[in-house]
Design an enzyme around this catalytic site. Structure first.
Site, PDB file in Angstrom:
ATOM      1  N   ASP A 234       0.982   8.781  -7.154  1.00 18.87           N
ATOM      2  CA  ASP A 234      -0.084   8.652  -7.866  1.00 18.87           C
ATOM      3  C   ASP A 234      -0.958  10.109  -7.762  1.00 18.87           C
ATOM      4  OD1 ASP A 234       0.336   5.921  -6.996  1.00 18.87           O
ATOM      5  OD2 ASP A 234      -1.172   5.699  -8.518  1.00 18.87           O
TER       6      ASP A 234
ATOM      7  N   ASN B 178       0.350   7.983  -2.283  1.00 12.91           N
ATOM      8  CA  ASN B 178       0.880   6.850  -3.269  1.00 12.91           C
ATOM      9  C   ASN B 178       0.504   5.520  -2.240  1.00 12.91           C
ATOM     10  OD1 ASN B 178       2.988   6.248  -4.994  1.00 12.91           O
ATOM     11  ND2 ASN B 178       4.372   5.555  -3.428  1.00 12.91           N
TER      12      ASN B 178
HETATM   13  O1  MRU Z   1      -1.522   0.138  -7.719  1.00  8.76           O
HETATM   14  P1  MRU Z   1      -0.585   0.546  -8.363  1.00  8.76           P
HETATM   15  O2  MRU Z   1       0.728  -0.681  -8.829  1.00  8.76           O
HETATM   16  O3  MRU Z   1      -0.868   1.195  -9.976  1.00  8.76           O
HETATM   17  O4  MRU Z   1       0.159   1.581  -7.826  1.00  8.76           O
HETATM   18  C1  MRU Z   1       1.694   2.156  -8.082  1.00  8.76           C
HETATM   19  C2  MRU Z   1       2.330   3.122  -7.237  1.00  8.76           C
HETATM   20  O5  MRU Z   1       1.810   3.403  -6.529  1.00  8.76           O
HETATM   21  C3  MRU Z   1       3.367   3.839  -7.838  1.00  8.76           C
HETATM   22  O6  MRU Z   1       4.203   4.103  -6.780  1.00  8.76           O
HETATM   23  C4  MRU Z   1       2.837   5.042  -8.589  1.00  8.76           C
HETATM   24  O7  MRU Z   1       1.946   4.901  -9.428  1.00  8.76           O
HETATM   25  C5  MRU Z   1       4.026   5.994  -9.137  1.00  8.76           C
HETATM   26  S1  MRU Z   1       4.445   5.149 -10.454  1.00  8.76           S
HETATM   27  C6  MRU Z   1       5.598   6.123 -11.438  1.00  8.76           C
END
Ligand code: MRU
Length: 369
Positions: A248, A258
């Site tokens: 993220d 992440n």
């Molecule tokens: O909370 P989320 O579902 O938005 O979290 C998503 C993640 O942690 C993914 O690993 C990250 O965004 C990478 S997406 C290509």
């Protein structure tokens, strides 16, 4: 490709409601920017790259529905919009990347107005809106290309037969294109490599069990869902060849933020000598962030942990700590795959920031090193 997000000529943002997957494929028509903010905060649309894309279109909607010809009021409204989107999910770097690009386009448009034109008329507003829509489309299209490049670069790390463990959802549902970590997996499978995927269920919101499994099914890739806490034991038993996840936000020194649970995976990888790979586009790298320590980690509502799919599992008033993400320190990260190349330690993204700059007209092909 899964249809997950589309901005229509009728000025609606259509999104696939990811909270209802895999059993209910329902599309929502969002007509107001507030609905887009709500969809982002409630994870109806989610995954760092897709959050940025949705927010860019949300800004377009916010300008489209603005009912005044007064330039100053438009400026106040626009910066208020940006501020509200910034707080919708504060960790995903891609959100801020997209909002910064939309802001730059808006500022250029305003600067092109003569200083005396405080009442510029509807034509000018339409011009601004079109410029913003163009930019949102570009952010979306570029992400498709970024994902493809990550997949090509990452496939170098994937051997002919491999058991890969992944966490959360990093596929088509999380990005404009085919995804980051999962894009590498689907591409490797298409290259006839024999891939088996261990899918962490990813408590509390089960993005692994619901979304990654859904995508792997659609792509015909063999997998098993695991409870998150099993990963270490599988590594000890030699069943995992690599862990491959998304991010993220990535700091300049290679610290990775992440989905919560990523740190435990990385520690287990170090303990059991399993490579820990992270795949992300340059739009996830925070070039202002020296280390991950000062990143904002989103804290989510306690009921996400106290319940599973709205069924209570703990005392209703149970005290809960629910950070959505955690920090993997750079020394635990074996490699980071971007659209540019595979990066190995020591990481120093600041020194190569220029290779990730937004593309010049002509698309991502225009980048030079
Ligand atoms: O909370 P989320 O579902 O938005 O979290 C998503 C993640 O942690 C993914 O690993 C990250 O965004 C990478 S997406 C290509």
């Amino acid at each position: 490709m899964i249809k997950k997000l589309e901005y229509t000529d009728d000025h609606e943002l259509i999104i696939l409601d990811q909270t209802l997957l895999p059993h209910n494929e329902k599309f929502l028509k969002l007509k107001d920017y507030k609905d887009v903010i709500q969809a982002i905060s409630s994870l109806r649309v989610r995954g760092a790259p897709l959050i940025g894309i949705a927010a860019a279109y949300g800004i377009v909607l916010g300008v489209h529905n603005f009912k005044s010809d007064n330039l100053k009021n438009l400026e106040i409204h626009f910066y208020n919009l940006i501020q509200r989107f910034r707080t919708s999910r504060p960790t995903a770097r891609n959100l801020f990347y997209a909002l910064d690009r939309m802001t730059a386009v808006f500022m250029n448009q305003i600067a092109s107005q003569s200083p005396s034109a405080s009442q510029p008329g509807r034509d000018f507003l339409v011009e601004i809106e079109n410029a913003l829509l163009d930019e949102a489309d570009k952010i979306f299209e570029e992400d498709i290309e970024l994902c493809n490049r990550i997949a090509v670069n990452g496939s170098e790390l994937i051997t002919d037969e491999m058991n890969i463990l992944t966490h959360c959802n990093t596929g088509e549902l999380a990005a404009g294109g085919i995804g980051t970590a999962q894009g590498i997996i689907t591409t490797a499978a298409k290259q006839a490599k024999r891939i088996f995927v261990y899918v962490d269920e990813t408590r509390p919101l089960l993005q692994g069990a619901r979304l990654t499994a859904y995508e792997l099914e659609k792509n015909g890739i063999e997998y098993q869902i695991l409870v998150d806490s099993l990963a270490g034991a599988l590594m000890r038993d030699g069943m995992v060849d690599a862990v491959l996840i998304g991010a993220d936000r990535i700091a300049c020194n290679g610290d990775v933020i992440n989905k919560v649970g990523s740190y435990s995976l990385a520690v287990n990888c170090a303990r059991h000598n399993v490579p820990f790979y992270v795949a992300a586009p340059g739009t996830t790298i925070d070039f202002q962030l020296e280390t991950g320590r000062s990143a904002v980690i989103e804290e989510r509502p306690p009921d996400e942990v106290r319940t599973i799919r709205n069924v209570p599992i703990s005392p209703r008033s149970a005290n809960v700590f629910n950070p959505a993400f955690d920090l993997v320190p750079h020394e635990l990260v074996s490699a980071i795959i971007t659209e540019f190349k595979i990066h190995y330690p020591p990481y120093d993204f600041k020194s190569i920031e220029h290779v990730f700059l937004p593309p010049l007209p002509g698309g991502v092909e225009g980048r030079t090193v």
